[in-house]
Scaffold this motif. Sequence first.
Motif, PDB file in Angstrom:
ATOM      1  N   GLY A 149       0.786  -1.226   0.000  1.00 26.06           N
ATOM      2  CA  GLY A 149       0.000   0.000   0.000  1.00 26.06           C
ATOM      3  C   GLY A 149       0.816   1.272   0.000  1.00 26.06           C
ATOM      4  N   GLU A 150       2.156   1.171  -0.018  1.00 23.17           N
ATOM      5  CA  GLU A 150       2.986   2.374  -0.077  1.00 23.17           C
ATOM      6  C   GLU A 150       3.737   2.402  -1.405  1.00 23.17           C
ATOM      7  OE1 GLU A 150       6.080   4.725   2.777  1.00 23.17           O
ATOM      8  OE2 GLU A 150       6.727   2.749   2.091  1.00 23.17           O
ATOM      9  N   ALA A 151       3.701   3.574  -2.050  1.00 17.80           N
ATOM     10  CA  ALA A 151       4.456   3.769  -3.284  1.00 17.80           C
ATOM     11  C   ALA A 151       5.747   4.507  -2.962  1.00 17.80           C
ATOM     12  CB  ALA A 151       3.634   4.571  -4.285  1.00 17.80           C
ATOM     13  N   VAL A 152       6.859   4.006  -3.539  1.00 16.00           N
ATOM     14  CA  VAL A 152       8.146   4.691  -3.433  1.00 16.00           C
ATOM     15  C   VAL A 152       8.505   5.122  -4.848  1.00 16.00           C
ATOM     16  CG1 VAL A 152      10.543   4.548  -2.710  1.00 16.00           C
ATOM     17  CG2 VAL A 152       8.794   3.210  -1.499  1.00 16.00           C
ATOM     18  N   LEU A 153       8.430   6.424  -5.089  1.00 12.95           N
ATOM     19  CA  LEU A 153       8.665   6.991  -6.416  1.00 12.95           C
ATOM     20  C   LEU A 153      10.088   7.534  -6.482  1.00 12.95           C
ATOM     21  CD1 LEU A 153       7.449   7.890  -9.172  1.00 12.95           C
ATOM     22  CD2 LEU A 153       6.777  10.022  -8.034  1.00 12.95           C
ATOM     23  N   SER A 154      10.854   7.093  -7.469  1.00 13.63           N
ATOM     24  CA  SER A 154      12.287   7.433  -7.522  1.00 13.63           C
ATOM     25  C   SER A 154      12.732   7.766  -8.932  1.00 13.63           C
ATOM     26  CB  SER A 154      13.136   6.249  -7.017  1.00 13.63           C
ATOM     27  OG  SER A 154      12.710   5.794  -5.760  1.00 13.63           O
ATOM     28  N   LEU A 155      13.851   8.475  -8.992  1.00 15.56           N
ATOM     29  CA  LEU A 155      14.584   8.673 -10.241  1.00 15.56           C
ATOM     30  C   LEU A 155      15.766   7.720 -10.247  1.00 15.56           C
ATOM     31  CD1 LEU A 155      14.785  12.568 -10.512  1.00 15.56           C
ATOM     32  CD2 LEU A 155      13.055  11.028 -11.466  1.00 15.56           C
ATOM     33  N   ASP A 156      16.005   7.074 -11.372  1.00 13.78           N
ATOM     34  CA  ASP A 156      17.140   6.168 -11.500  1.00 13.78           C
ATOM     35  C   ASP A 156      18.349   6.971 -11.970  1.00 13.78           C
ATOM     36  OD1 ASP A 156      18.975   4.224 -12.028  1.00 13.78           O
ATOM     37  OD2 ASP A 156      17.673   2.991 -13.274  1.00 13.78           O
ATOM     38  N   LEU A 157      19.302   7.185 -11.059  1.00 11.34           N
ATOM     39  CA  LEU A 157      20.503   7.947 -11.397  1.00 11.34           C
ATOM     40  C   LEU A 157      21.503   7.128 -12.216  1.00 11.34           C
ATOM     41  CD1 LEU A 157      21.178   9.760  -7.980  1.00 11.34           C
ATOM     42  CD2 LEU A 157      19.842  10.576  -9.939  1.00 11.34           C
ATOM     43  N   SER A 158      21.326   5.808 -12.220  1.00 12.77           N
ATOM     44  CA  SER A 158      22.326   4.938 -12.843  1.00 12.77           C
ATOM     45  C   SER A 158      22.200   4.887 -14.354  1.00 12.77           C
ATOM     46  CB  SER A 158      22.185   3.510 -12.297  1.00 12.77           C
ATOM     47  OG  SER A 158      21.955   3.518 -10.918  1.00 12.77           O
ATOM     48  N   GLY A 159      20.974   4.842 -14.854  1.00 12.84           N
ATOM     49  CA  GLY A 159      20.772   4.512 -16.260  1.00 12.84           C
ATOM     50  C   GLY A 159      20.689   3.008 -16.374  1.00 12.84           C
ATOM     51  N   HIS A 160      21.460   2.388 -17.254  1.00 16.32           N
ATOM     52  CA  HIS A 160      21.462   0.932 -17.274  1.00 16.32           C
ATOM     53  C   HIS A 160      22.212   0.423 -16.044  1.00 16.32           C
ATOM     54  CE1 HIS A 160      24.905   2.208 -19.845  1.00 16.32           C
ATOM     55  NE2 HIS A 160      25.556   1.280 -19.180  1.00 16.32           N
ATOM     56  N   SER A 161      21.983  -0.853 -15.715  1.00 16.52           N
ATOM     57  CA  SER A 161      22.474  -1.427 -14.461  1.00 16.52           C
ATOM     58  C   SER A 161      23.968  -1.198 -14.273  1.00 16.52           C
ATOM     59  CB  SER A 161      22.168  -2.924 -14.420  1.00 16.52           C
ATOM     60  OG  SER A 161      22.694  -3.506 -13.239  1.00 16.52           O
ATOM     61  N   LEU A 162      24.358  -0.916 -13.034  1.00 14.52           N
ATOM     62  CA  LEU A 162      25.753  -0.626 -12.728  1.00 14.52           C
ATOM     63  C   LEU A 162      26.666  -1.839 -12.894  1.00 14.52           C
ATOM     64  CD1 LEU A 162      25.355   1.628  -9.556  1.00 14.52           C
ATOM     65  CD2 LEU A 162      25.897   2.349 -11.885  1.00 14.52           C
ATOM     66  N   HIS A 163      26.089  -3.043 -12.975  1.00 11.20           N
ATOM     67  CA  HIS A 163      26.961  -4.208 -13.187  1.00 11.20           C
ATOM     68  C   HIS A 163      27.542  -4.207 -14.597  1.00 11.20           C
ATOM     69  CE1 HIS A 163      23.638  -6.273 -15.370  1.00 11.20           C
ATOM     70  NE2 HIS A 163      24.621  -6.980 -15.895  1.00 11.20           N
ATOM     71  N   GLN A 164      26.940  -3.446 -15.496  1.00 14.34           N
ATOM     72  CA  GLN A 164      27.424  -3.387 -16.877  1.00 14.34           C
ATOM     73  C   GLN A 164      28.533  -2.343 -16.966  1.00 14.34           C
ATOM     74  OE1 GLN A 164      23.412  -2.628 -18.409  1.00 14.34           O
ATOM     75  NE2 GLN A 164      23.487  -4.599 -19.455  1.00 14.34           N
ATOM     76  N   ARG A 165      29.754  -2.782 -16.709  1.00 17.47           N
ATOM     77  CA  ARG A 165      30.885  -1.861 -16.621  1.00 17.47           C
ATOM     78  C   ARG A 165      31.315  -1.328 -17.989  1.00 17.47           C
ATOM     79  NH1 ARG A 165      29.957  -2.898 -11.164  1.00 17.47           N
ATOM     80  NH2 ARG A 165      31.402  -4.411 -10.263  1.00 17.47           N
ATOM     81  N   GLU A 228      29.923   6.406 -20.111  1.00 13.87           N
ATOM     82  CA  GLU A 228      29.725   7.722 -20.725  1.00 13.87           C
ATOM     83  C   GLU A 228      28.344   8.300 -20.459  1.00 13.87           C
ATOM     84  OE1 GLU A 228      30.639   7.328 -24.833  1.00 13.87           O
ATOM     85  OE2 GLU A 228      32.789   6.967 -24.496  1.00 13.87           O
ATOM     86  N   LYS A 229      27.332   7.453 -20.341  1.00 14.11           N
ATOM     87  CA  LYS A 229      25.984   7.961 -20.155  1.00 14.11           C
ATOM     88  C   LYS A 229      25.405   7.439 -18.851  1.00 14.11           C
ATOM     89  CE  LYS A 229      21.446   8.514 -22.243  1.00 14.11           C
ATOM     90  NZ  LYS A 229      20.544   8.197 -23.369  1.00 14.11           N
ATOM     91  N   TRP A 230      24.822   8.378 -18.093  1.00 11.86           N
ATOM     92  CA  TRP A 230      24.224   8.049 -16.803  1.00 11.86           C
ATOM     93  C   TRP A 230      22.745   8.400 -16.813  1.00 11.86           C
ATOM     94  CZ3 TRP A 230      27.085   5.768 -12.932  1.00 11.86           C
ATOM     95  CH2 TRP A 230      28.474   5.744 -13.118  1.00 11.86           C
ATOM     96  N   GLY A 231      22.055   7.892 -15.811  1.00  7.84           N
ATOM     97  CA  GLY A 231      20.640   8.225 -15.679  1.00  7.84           C
ATOM     98  C   GLY A 231      20.423   9.691 -15.343  1.00  7.84           C
ATOM     99  N   PHE A 232      21.453  10.353 -14.793  1.00  9.82           N
ATOM    100  CA  PHE A 232      21.322  11.775 -14.427  1.00  9.82           C
ATOM    101  C   PHE A 232      21.855  12.716 -15.506  1.00  9.82           C
ATOM    102  CE2 PHE A 232      25.228  10.117 -12.357  1.00  9.82           C
ATOM    103  CZ  PHE A 232      26.182  10.864 -13.025  1.00  9.82           C
ATOM    104  N   SER A 233      22.372  12.148 -16.607  1.00  9.19           N
ATOM    105  CA  SER A 233      23.055  12.986 -17.600  1.00  9.19           C
ATOM    106  C   SER A 233      22.157  14.087 -18.144  1.00  9.19           C
ATOM    107  CB  SER A 233      23.577  12.119 -18.758  1.00  9.19           C
ATOM    108  OG  SER A 233      24.548  11.202 -18.300  1.00  9.19           O
ATOM    109  N   ARG A 234      20.857  13.806 -18.394  1.00 10.07           N
ATOM    110  CA  ARG A 234      19.940  14.819 -18.936  1.00 10.07           C
ATOM    111  C   ARG A 234      18.825  15.164 -17.940  1.00 10.07           C
ATOM    112  NH1 ARG A 234      20.972  11.740 -23.796  1.00 10.07           N
ATOM    113  NH2 ARG A 234      19.015  10.593 -23.591  1.00 10.07           N
TER     114      ARG A 234
END
Length: 747
Positions: A149-165, A228-234
């Motif tokens: 019953g609780e929503a947690v609304l977030s922005l993904d700063l990572s972009g694609h998963s951080l395991h993908q180096r 090179e590209k992050w979830g926060f880039s734009r």
Amino acid sequence: MSDRFELVLTCPKGLEGLLLDEAGELELEDAREQTSAVRGFASMETAFRLCLWSRLANRVLLVLKRFPVKDAESLYEGVLEVDWFEHLESDGSLAVEFSGNGSGIDNTHFGALKVKDAIVDKLRLRDGTRPSVDKISPDLRVHLRLDRGEAVLSLDLSGHSLHQRGYRLQQGAAPLKENLAAAVLIRAGWPRIAAEGGALADPMCGVGTFLVEAAMIAADIAPNLNREKWGFSRWLGHIPVLWNKVHDEAVARAAAGLAKPPLWIRGYEADPRLIQPARNNIDRAGLSDWVKVYQGEVATFEPRPDQNQKGLIISNPPYGERLGDEASLLYLYQNLGERLRQACMGWEAAVFTGAPDLGKRMGIRSHKQYSFWNGALPCKLLLIKVQPEQFVTGERRSPEQREREREQNEVAAAPAPVSKAAPSPAQAPVELARLSEGGQMFANRLQKNLKQLGKWARKEGIECYRLYDADMPEYALAVDLYRDWVHVQEYAAPRSIDPEKASARLFDALAAIPQALNIDKSKVVVKRRERQTGTKQYQRQSTQGQFMEVTEGGVKLLVNLTDYLDTGLFLDHRPLRMRIQREAAGKRFLNLFCYTATATVHAAKGGARTTTSVDLSKTYLDWARRNLSLNGFSDKNRLEQGDVMAWLAEDRGEYELIFIDPPTFSNSKRMEGIFDIQRDHAAMLDLAMARLAPGGVLYFSNNFRKFQLDDNLAERYAVEEISASTLDPDFARNSKIHRAWRITARG
């Protein structure tokens, strides 16, 4: 916006504790574990640092809002209340990821659609300009988690998963994700060992994931430095000055780390196809001066760093993808254990395995174990100190004693000389070391059988025979000797047997076989035999294409021990083949369901005037052609591809000698309908008897345990069961291996 943000770091299941420690070191405050995540608070600078430096997280989520959700409408309203103009341009692009359920929202696609609608409606301008959806490369990736019953609304700063180096563009068959590899290294104590200047070796390195992750830890390189590209880039809330500060610090640390003398980090891989992909991945990571990869087998693995240096042996052995594979891997684990004991004294070792029972077979105890998940597969990390007191024998040995043991093992592992008239296993008992009580019992039975059957085989000039066939019910295996090779078939255990006990017994037996028979482990092939029906009957098991030439009754035959469930030679039909050779002189011979045409080769050897062999499989007919050619029989030997029933109905030839050994069941795509031996045998025999020349003989055999010969056949033909006379001593203890009949026309 605030200077302090709530962050949620997601991670693979089982890594929460490690991620909590890492996030604390990176200055995440008030951090606590959640399921597959860590939650805490930090500045934007720390959020950027977590994105760049976390070796374990999948994503860094910046929480915008938590709010209660009663239904789909309250979800929409809660998202709409956020000032999305602070985050995204009206003509930008977004992607929404939704997880969880409840509050009347049981479909994640529907939940994501409501979130997207709220954001778009908030940003839509009067002229109709509105954000678009881009699931691949959006300007903003939004995540909403709905839980109780609780929503947690977030922005993904990572972009694609951080395991993908970014360095691993080429993968092996079962790749280990980079953050899981890093977690295993951290649990294994590599940061401590690296700080002390220790070495690292991976004897089964695949495409080098452990090696690269280890080198980045040792050289103090941020795992996502080259992204090179992050979830926060734009993202409109992005603060480039802060990001540049964090990034520049990481660049300086990497430069300083790479300027140090590189540690000794080496990988070895048996598969030559993986060597170049591994080196390519290492080059992309900028670590070719630190990490080297060579081709090498586990059985000969020996780390050789400079100055008698010690360190960490790390390995992720294969788990097994098909039935029977896990059993075949036993010797790989045993080899790994032997190399640790013989070549890595004083090192630490970490074995990451999805088959912990196999890990127990290395002959060396782990002092710690950790549970992990590799996707949906539960795994164990076994930490080992390679010291004599950890060896299963518990025996303390001097270097001189260990060297003598190594030399003795090499002698014991060497195959015995092969003679044309005798099987290669040594006849004299050998020392059976490190076997369980059950394994010792199984080994004793093998040696007893070898003593009895080996004498018979040598006398008869037989080099391929069955040595053991579930003689002891708890060890449900068939063990066949093919010269200096052992072919093992595991019978599937009944459902009443505890799978763990069945697996343990199998491993006991497999551990005993090389020692009891004095055969190298590399020459033991293991398969699982279950009831084969339909398309499974002749499915290819492997693609090694290794054929071995064996002799039987004066003919040469090709067998393949690895690629198919059967080997190309049915050992139990040896007496029938020899009978056909004795009776074939001057006769026209017909072999139906001919398989690899071994009976045809014997007929040709016996002087058959002509031979005709029929089978539906092109693969086996090609094999048959090679068998005939190997013996110089090419003329007057016809091979026909076709459905036997249809072929018989059309054929008008006459044959003085016919052999039929059909499958129990077949529904090949190349035949009409389904062949069932119990249902169809009478019709098949009537068709074949119509082709039998006056005075001719038909031999019919099959291995269906419940088979009953049609009583009406005896009214039409002279039928004699000859099963007992078609069993050699190696199959005498299994009288149900097949049944056979001699059928002739009534006089």
